[in-house]
Structures are given as C-alpha cells and as structure tokens.
Design a protein around this motif. Structure first.
Motif, PDB file in Angstrom:
ATOM      1  N   PHE A  83       1.158  -1.260  -0.048  1.00  0.00           N
ATOM      2  CA  PHE A  83      -0.031   0.352  -0.410  1.00  0.00           C
ATOM      3  C   PHE A  83       1.548   1.409  -0.140  1.00  0.00           C
ATOM      4  O   PHE A  83       0.567   2.031  -0.342  1.00  0.00           O
ATOM      5  CB  PHE A  83      -1.143  -0.105   0.996  1.00  0.00           C
ATOM      6  CG  PHE A  83      -1.880   0.572   1.374  1.00  0.00           C
ATOM      7  CD1 PHE A  83      -2.782   1.366   0.930  1.00  0.00           C
ATOM      8  CD2 PHE A  83      -1.535   2.097   2.345  1.00  0.00           C
ATOM      9  CE1 PHE A  83      -3.605   2.302   0.573  1.00  0.00           C
ATOM     10  CE2 PHE A  83      -2.195   3.208   1.761  1.00  0.00           C
ATOM     11  CZ  PHE A  83      -3.077   3.696   1.487  1.00  0.00           C
ATOM     12  N   ALA A  84       2.172   1.262   0.514  1.00  0.00           N
ATOM     13  CA  ALA A  84       2.252   2.559   1.434  1.00  0.00           C
ATOM     14  C   ALA A  84       3.438   2.332  -0.336  1.00  0.00           C
ATOM     15  O   ALA A  84       3.776   3.809  -0.504  1.00  0.00           O
ATOM     16  CB  ALA A  84       4.040   2.291   2.001  1.00  0.00           C
ATOM     17  N   HIS A 112      -9.425  -3.666  -8.763  1.00  0.00           N
ATOM     18  CA  HIS A 112      -9.331  -2.832  -7.909  1.00  0.00           C
ATOM     19  C   HIS A 112      -8.798  -2.052  -6.750  1.00  0.00           C
ATOM     20  O   HIS A 112      -7.337  -2.075  -7.442  1.00  0.00           O
ATOM     21  CB  HIS A 112      -9.233  -4.787  -6.401  1.00  0.00           C
ATOM     22  CG  HIS A 112     -10.011  -5.488  -6.310  1.00  0.00           C
ATOM     23  ND1 HIS A 112     -10.522  -5.758  -5.067  1.00  0.00           N
ATOM     24  CD2 HIS A 112     -10.922  -6.002  -7.229  1.00  0.00           C
ATOM     25  CE1 HIS A 112     -11.803  -6.471  -5.260  1.00  0.00           C
ATOM     26  NE2 HIS A 112     -11.854  -6.875  -6.528  1.00  0.00           N
ATOM     27  N   VAL A 113      -9.221  -0.775  -7.068  1.00  0.00           N
ATOM     28  CA  VAL A 113      -7.928   0.372  -6.585  1.00  0.00           C
ATOM     29  C   VAL A 113      -7.040   0.384  -5.065  1.00  0.00           C
ATOM     30  O   VAL A 113      -8.245   0.146  -3.658  1.00  0.00           O
ATOM     31  CB  VAL A 113      -9.125   1.756  -6.387  1.00  0.00           C
ATOM     32  CG1 VAL A 113      -7.958   3.400  -6.348  1.00  0.00           C
ATOM     33  CG2 VAL A 113      -9.890   2.072  -8.000  1.00  0.00           C
ATOM     34  N   LEU A 114      -5.719  -0.001  -5.259  1.00  0.00           N
ATOM     35  CA  LEU A 114      -5.240   0.513  -3.867  1.00  0.00           C
ATOM     36  C   LEU A 114      -4.435   1.034  -3.430  1.00  0.00           C
ATOM     37  O   LEU A 114      -4.802   1.370  -2.264  1.00  0.00           O
ATOM     38  CB  LEU A 114      -3.776  -0.666  -4.508  1.00  0.00           C
ATOM     39  CG  LEU A 114      -4.091  -2.006  -5.077  1.00  0.00           C
ATOM     40  CD1 LEU A 114      -3.057  -2.709  -5.298  1.00  0.00           C
ATOM     41  CD2 LEU A 114      -5.311  -2.928  -4.069  1.00  0.00           C
ATOM     42  N   ALA A 115      -4.749   2.471  -4.163  1.00  0.00           N
ATOM     43  CA  ALA A 115      -4.760   3.524  -4.005  1.00  0.00           C
ATOM     44  C   ALA A 115      -4.740   4.426  -4.421  1.00  0.00           C
ATOM     45  O   ALA A 115      -4.674   4.276  -5.871  1.00  0.00           O
ATOM     46  CB  ALA A 115      -2.674   3.378  -3.661  1.00  0.00           C
ATOM     47  N   PHE A 116      -4.964   5.991  -4.506  1.00  0.00           N
ATOM     48  CA  PHE A 116      -4.745   7.011  -5.950  1.00  0.00           C
ATOM     49  C   PHE A 116      -4.600   8.385  -4.546  1.00  0.00           C
ATOM     50  O   PHE A 116      -4.697   8.285  -3.419  1.00  0.00           O
ATOM     51  CB  PHE A 116      -6.094   7.110  -6.028  1.00  0.00           C
ATOM     52  CG  PHE A 116      -7.134   7.419  -4.709  1.00  0.00           C
ATOM     53  CD1 PHE A 116      -7.307   9.568  -5.469  1.00  0.00           C
ATOM     54  CD2 PHE A 116      -7.672   7.352  -3.602  1.00  0.00           C
ATOM     55  CE1 PHE A 116      -8.823   9.891  -4.512  1.00  0.00           C
ATOM     56  CE2 PHE A 116      -8.716   8.073  -2.905  1.00  0.00           C
ATOM     57  CZ  PHE A 116      -8.754   9.715  -3.566  1.00  0.00           C
ATOM     58  N   ASN A 128     -11.789   6.754  -4.715  1.00  0.00           N
ATOM     59  CA  ASN A 128     -11.475   6.039  -3.283  1.00  0.00           C
ATOM     60  C   ASN A 128     -10.567   4.503  -3.288  1.00  0.00           C
ATOM     61  O   ASN A 128     -10.950   3.680  -4.077  1.00  0.00           O
ATOM     62  CB  ASN A 128     -13.150   5.797  -2.272  1.00  0.00           C
ATOM     63  CG  ASN A 128     -13.112   7.136  -2.279  1.00  0.00           C
ATOM     64  OD1 ASN A 128     -12.599   7.766  -1.171  1.00  0.00           O
ATOM     65  ND2 ASN A 128     -14.759   7.409  -2.901  1.00  0.00           N
ATOM     66  N   VAL A 129      -9.623   4.687  -2.247  1.00  0.00           N
ATOM     67  CA  VAL A 129      -9.298   3.306  -2.292  1.00  0.00           C
ATOM     68  C   VAL A 129     -10.676   2.290  -1.998  1.00  0.00           C
ATOM     69  O   VAL A 129     -10.940   2.572  -0.840  1.00  0.00           O
ATOM     70  CB  VAL A 129      -8.703   3.173  -0.626  1.00  0.00           C
ATOM     71  CG1 VAL A 129      -7.703   1.507  -0.669  1.00  0.00           C
ATOM     72  CG2 VAL A 129      -7.289   4.356  -0.920  1.00  0.00           C
TER      73      VAL A 129
END
Length: 269
Positions: A83-84, A112-116, A128-129
């Motif tokens: 995630f980082a 799937h959106v992991l980060a934005f 959105n995550v």
C-alpha cells in the motif's frame, strides 16, 4: 490442533451481509439472511453495537456498520508495504502531471483500486481506495493484462459481462484483445470515454515483488489528449522507480518519442 471459532465466523459473515445488502437491517433481517436463530443474532448485534462497530436507529431499531471498521482497515492498510509503494507512486504521478494518480490490480475480472492521489486541477478525477472498476473500460486493467499472455487476458475479460457503461465503451471481445495486444507492444494503455463520458486515462504496469500492478493518470479527455506525451513520460519515470521486470520476462518496447469549490469527474480509470 486449531479449530474454527463459530462466533468469529458469524461476525465476519454479518459484515459481509451488510456489504452485500448495502442497507440498514433489523435483527430479524439478519437472522434470516444468515440462517441464525434471532436470539443468537441479537447477542452478536448487541456486542458489536456496544463495541462501536454498529449503530442502531432510534425509531426503526435497524443496524448498520459505523466508520470504525473502515478506520481500522485503513490503519492496517497504511502499514502494508505494498500500500505504501502504491500510494507513493500515485503521489509522484500527481506531482509530475497535476492529474489524479491511481494504482490498481486485476482480481477475478475486476480492477481493484489500491491507492490514489487526487489531482490538483479544479476539474479532476476522484476515486477511493477499494473502488472496483469494470476491467473492459479500465486503462489500469488493460495495462496489467498486457503483462500476461493473450490467453489469460481473454480469460479475465470473459469473467464479467461486457456492458456499455459509457459512449466509448468497447464490448467486442476481439477488439478488447487487440487493445491489450497493442498495450503489450507499446508498453502502455490508453482509454477515453470508455468508462465515463469525458474521462480519459493512460496506464503502465509492472511487478512489485511477484505482485502485478498498474498505475495510471486520469482526467478530462481533452486535457489528457493535449498533454499525452507529458503524462506518458511521467508514467515511464514512475514505472522505472517503482516496478521491476519479472525474472525471465522481456520488458515491453517503450513508446515514442486543491482549491475552493472544485469540480470533480468521477468514473472508471
């Protein structure tokens, strides 16, 4: 020898029911949906309500999860190295382009959106995550599919119905397979008006460890078209920083040469 804890199983099933139903539910509703005696369900609801994981409406006496579960999940995710890495990649893309940066992963025919990282323009794409994007309209998805074989890309694209969700949506499997083949050849994917009218996105993909991921920039179609080379350059720079070629693989050929009351564009990227 470890054993299954029924109370833990029921708790997770209860949360999954709320996620599926997306509405307030009474004790009797949940007992029916979980095939439990109302007394057992009532005890479980009382416990989660007392701990702050559920709220209860005053008049209808119905339950719904509070934000506490989401807050805890975010805290857990924030400590996940993947995630980082994904978040940092999105922030770098935003800083280099001013557009919204996203990172996603294909799971069972869905992105799937992991980060934005939200862009800096007054008119920008927002996400959105945890959001899920239809694979056939997603630059992220097509870029990641290009990492694998044509057979695997076709299999993933067949897992979900190819719906016309925007004027530019492509629902012909053969055309989609050609898009993925083109992304595999040039090293990046591009979509415009496919998931949302007026929205475009450009994406590249690679590996973090053994995990395939894709990153993209997304924003209004006209602006991304005008800044296509800048966006591609930013994607390539971040790709080189974040991803590595999978062992034994051949890297794809490189292609050629916040403000007050902002407007936001939402839709798949």
């Amino acid at each position: 020898m470890p054993t299954i804890v029924p109370a833990a199983t029921r708790t997770m099933l209860l949360l999954e029911v709320f996620a599926r139903e997306r509405r307030e539910l009474s004790n009797s509703d949940l007992a029916r949906l979980m095939d439990l005696p109302e007394s057992s369900c009532s005890d479980l609801l009382y416990t989660l309500h007392d701990m702050g994981y559920l709220l209860r409406t005053a008049r209808s006496k119905r339950f719904y999860p509070t934000a506490r579960l989401l807050d805890i999940a975010k805290e857990i995710s924030a400590s996940d190295p993947l995630f980082a890495v994904a978040t940092e990649a999105c922030e770098l893309l935003r800083d280099k382009t001013g557009e919204t940066g996203l990172c996603g992963h294909v799971v069972s025919g869905v992105v799937h959106v992991l980060a934005f990282a939200e862009g800096t323009h007054p008119l920008r794409y927002v996400s959105n995550v945890g959001n899920k994007i239809a694979l056939h309209v997603s630059a992220l998805g097509k870029a990641e599919l290009a990492l694998g074989t044509p057979e695997e890309a076709a299999r993933q694209l067949r897992l979900k119905t190819l719906k016309q969700v925007a004027p530019g949506s492509i629902t012909d499997l053969a055309v989609l397979e050609r898009q993925v083949a083109e992304a595999r050849e040039q090293g990046w994917s591009w979509v415009e008006n496919e998931g949302f009218d007026g929205l475009a996105a450009m994406a590249v993909a690679g590996y973090v460890g053994d995990q395939p991921l894709a990153i993209s920039v997304a924003g209004p179609t006209q602006r991304l078209q005008a800044n296509k080379e800048t966006c591609l350059q930013a994607l390539k720079e971040v790709q080189a920083l974040v991803f590595h070629p999978r062992e034994g693989s051949t890297p794809p050929r490189a292609a050629g040469a916040r403000r007050s009351t902002p407007s936001k564009v939402t839709g798949p990227a």
